[in-house]
Design an enzyme around this catalytic site. Structure first.
Site, short mmCIF file in Angstrom:
data_model
loop_
_atom_site.label_atom_id
_atom_site.label_comp_id
_atom_site.label_asym_id
_atom_site.label_seq_id
_atom_site.Cartn_x
_atom_site.Cartn_y
_atom_site.Cartn_z
N LYS A 83 0.96 -1.22 0.13
CA LYS A 83 -0.11 -0.10 0.03
C LYS A 83 0.98 1.36 0.05
CE LYS A 83 -3.98 2.11 0.38
NZ LYS A 83 -3.48 2.78 -0.78
N LYS A 104 5.26 2.08 -2.82
CA LYS A 104 5.24 3.28 -3.24
C LYS A 104 5.58 3.42 -4.78
CE LYS A 104 4.74 7.65 -1.16
NZ LYS A 104 3.93 7.99 -0.23
N SER A 125 -7.44 5.66 3.79
CA SER A 125 -7.29 4.78 2.25
C SER A 125 -7.64 3.41 2.71
CB SER A 125 -6.05 4.81 1.79
OG SER A 125 -5.60 5.79 1.13
N ASP A 178 0.06 10.78 -3.75
CA ASP A 178 1.02 11.39 -2.84
C ASP A 178 1.31 13.05 -3.41
OD1 ASP A 178 3.05 10.83 -0.39
OD2 ASP A 178 4.37 11.21 -2.26
P1 NAD Z 1 1.57 18.49 -1.94
O1 NAD Z 1 2.05 18.32 -3.45
O2 NAD Z 1 -0.18 18.64 -2.00
O3 NAD Z 1 2.11 19.71 -1.17
C1 NAD Z 1 3.38 19.82 -1.21
C2 NAD Z 1 3.74 21.07 -0.50
O4 NAD Z 1 5.10 21.48 -0.24
C3 NAD Z 1 3.49 22.42 -1.60
O5 NAD Z 1 2.73 23.39 -1.03
C4 NAD Z 1 4.89 22.59 -2.11
O6 NAD Z 1 4.95 24.00 -2.46
C5 NAD Z 1 5.65 22.54 -0.66
N1 NAD Z 1 7.05 22.41 -0.83
C6 NAD Z 1 7.75 21.84 -1.67
N2 NAD Z 1 9.10 21.98 -1.43
C7 NAD Z 1 9.20 22.75 -0.28
C8 NAD Z 1 10.20 23.33 0.37
N3 NAD Z 1 11.41 23.03 0.02
N4 NAD Z 1 9.89 24.20 1.46
C9 NAD Z 1 8.36 24.32 1.69
N5 NAD Z 1 7.46 24.02 0.94
C10 NAD Z 1 7.79 23.26 0.06
O7 NAD Z 1 1.80 17.09 -1.50
P2 NAD Z 1 1.16 16.55 0.06
O8 NAD Z 1 0.01 15.39 -0.37
O9 NAD Z 1 0.70 17.62 0.77
O10 NAD Z 1 2.50 15.78 0.68
C11 NAD Z 1 3.10 16.64 1.37
C12 NAD Z 1 4.13 15.48 2.50
O11 NAD Z 1 3.17 14.70 3.18
C13 NAD Z 1 4.99 14.44 1.59
O12 NAD Z 1 6.28 14.22 2.22
C14 NAD Z 1 4.15 13.34 1.54
O13 NAD Z 1 4.70 12.02 1.10
C15 NAD Z 1 3.58 13.13 2.87
N6 NAD Z 1 2.22 12.66 2.91
C16 NAD Z 1 1.05 12.86 2.26
C17 NAD Z 1 -0.03 11.99 2.34
C18 NAD Z 1 -1.32 12.63 1.69
O14 NAD Z 1 -2.19 11.83 2.19
N7 NAD Z 1 -1.35 13.32 0.52
C19 NAD Z 1 -0.18 11.00 3.63
C20 NAD Z 1 1.17 11.03 4.29
C21 NAD Z 1 2.32 11.54 3.92
#
Ligand code: NAD
Length: 439
Positions: free
Chosen positions: A76, A112, A378, A152
């Site tokens: 997953k 992943k 999920s 993601d």
């Molecule tokens: P997203 O694409 O929606 O958002 C990412 C954000 O990070 C954007 O606002 C981008 O501008 C910002 N960003 C990128 N580089 C940056 C930097 N150097 N400094 C500051 N901001 C920066 O992605 P997301 O889904 O919000 O995921 C964010 C993190 O959370 C990732 O590590 C992802 O693996 C993790 N995550 C996401 C989920 C999910 O359900 N979406 C679940 C668990 C973990």
């Protein structure tokens, strides 16, 4: 500065937990042999996706799907679109997914995926073609009982919808080759191969904000045990799905979010931002700068611009890295002034930074616990699709609250039992569960 390899960081975390578990009184058989298996993914799929671009030229994109471990259930994990995607990053993320699903006690393993691309450089049509191409390329390796992808970074329910469509086409074709037509029930079960879908395509209520809401539940459980009370402040790095939602839920819970940032930089508003207005303003402007939205208005006088680096060093109670890996490193960890770090991104703290923060007495609530709300809902979506059910948002959020409280409690108790930090405790909880499931 040398590049930090997230897979190496992940393996250091595994080693630490392995050492703690071995030194404990737990009686686990063949622990070294099983941990050796957990240092390598069970399967790595490399795919190439030829796409005709809008100008008629062809571009070949490279993507991956890594299936790390399925001892506790189907692989997953999400699919990431980013120009820095690499095989080692996807390996690390798939390993963390196996650990995360075990911490949240879900009947799932870890996988992943990712494609090396910058979505900002593609038109909507090009994005759809590359997504469909990827869905087609990995179709033989995924399925409701085999591997269940999700969104993601830079992917979402619309993209999942395109991939489901491609996946179903492949399955219908395979069935036809055997003279079989898939029934509605067969197709419904097959759609559970992807989660994080739009509600109209079988998605779950509450999935979009689940990671942020789960983060709040975990934070509340840990703050209670740390006996940290009063009016608290927070700074959030990243303002995407996770960053925005966690800021929104912190704000609703009475925690003042004074700073947020995206890849272009951040904003600081001493009296606390209004997350919804800030998001609206960012969407309108295309960037965060100037979106000093507090109360019911956005006013330039209310805030100032901060860099991503300085946001991490703000004197707040709770620091929330919610962007990408390696935000807190040996270079900046000593400058962190927060009382607690809530890791909402995956892998935002390197092992060296972890040691520095631990010595400074700053607890780090680890990613595999704090952001496990996303995969938990999920898993609920997967279950609903398989049973042909659709749960209300209240039902989903109640189940999520219980899962997060149980996971946070188990991690806290393990940190007390093993006299260790919360990350190692979370890995110990996960490792014990995975090793028990392994033959
Ligand atoms: P997203 O694409 O929606 O958002 C990412 C954000 O990070 C954007 O606002 C981008 O501008 C910002 N960003 C990128 N580089 C940056 C930097 N150097 N400094 C500051 N901001 C920066 O992605 P997301 O889904 O919000 O995921 C964010 C993190 O959370 C990732 O590590 C992802 O693996 C993790 N995550 C996401 C989920 C999910 O359900 N979406 C679940 C668990 C973990």
């Amino acid at each position: 500065m040398t590049a930090i390899n997230p897979f190496e960081s992940a393996m250091k975390q595994l080693e630490k937990a392995h050492t703690v578990l071995k030194a404990s009184k737990k009686k686990l058989t063949n622990i070294d042999r099983k941990v050796a298996v957990l240092r390598v993914p069970q399967r790595q799929v490399n795919v190439t996706i030829p796409v005709v671009m809008d100008d008629g030229t062809q571009k070949i994109f490279e993507g991956y799907r890594v299936q790390f471990n399925n001892a506790r259930g189907p692989y997953k994990g999400g699919i990431r679109y980013h120009h820095n995607v690499s095989l080692d990053e996807v390996k690390a993320l798939s390993f963390w997914m196996a650990m995360k699903c075990a911490v949240a006690d879900l009947p799932l393993g870890g996988g992943k995926g990712g494609i090396i691309l910058d979505p900002k450089m593609l038109s909507q049509g090009e994005l759809e073609r590359v997504s469909r191409g990827y869905g087609n390329a990995i179709a033989d390796f995924i399925g409701p009982d085999l591997d269940v992808p999700a969104p993601d970074v830079n992917t979402n329910g619309v993209i999942m919808g395109w991939m489901v469509d491609e996946f179903l086409k492949v399955q219908r074709k395979k069935a036809k080759a055997f003279g079989v037509t898939l029934s509605k029930k067969d197709e419904r079960k097959l759609t559970s191969t992807f989660t994080g879908k739009a509600i109209k395509d079988g998605g779950s209520e509450g999935r979009e904000e689940a990671t942020g809401l789960g983060g709040l539940f975990v934070l509340q459980a840990i703050l209670k045990r740390l006996k940290l009370k009063g009016t608290l402040t927070a700074a959030v790095q990243g303002f995407g799905n996770v960053g925005y939602n966690v800021a929104k839920f912190l704000d609703e819970a009475g925690i003042r979010v004074v700073a947020v940032s995206d890849s272009k930089g951040g904003i600081y508003v001493a009296e606390g931002i209004n997350p919804a207005l800030t998001l609206e303003c960012k969407k309108k402007n295309g960037y965060l700068a100037g979106c000093y939205c507090s109360g019911s208005v956005c006013d330039l006088k209310k805030g100032k611009q901060v860099t991503n680096e300085s946001l991490l060093e703000l004197p707040v109670d709770i620091l929330v890295p919610a962007a990408l890996e390696n935000a807190l490193t040996r270079e900046n960890a000593a400058k962190v002034k927060a009382k607690v770090v809530l890791e909402m991104a995956n892998g935002p703290t390197t092992p060296e930074a972890d040691t520095i923060l631990y010595k400074k007495g700053i607890p780090v609530i680890p990613d595999i616990l704090s952001n496990s709300g996303g995969v938990t809902v999920s898993a609920f979506e997967w279950e609903q699709n398989r049973k042909g059910q659709h749960w209300t948002k209240t039902q989903v959020n109640q189940k999520l609250a219980k899962k997060m409280a149980d996971a946070a409690g188990a991690v806290w108790d393990a940190s007390v039992t093993h006299k260790t930090d919360l990350r190692t405790a979370a890995f110990v909880v996960a490792l014990e569960r995975i090793l028990t499931a392994m033959k």
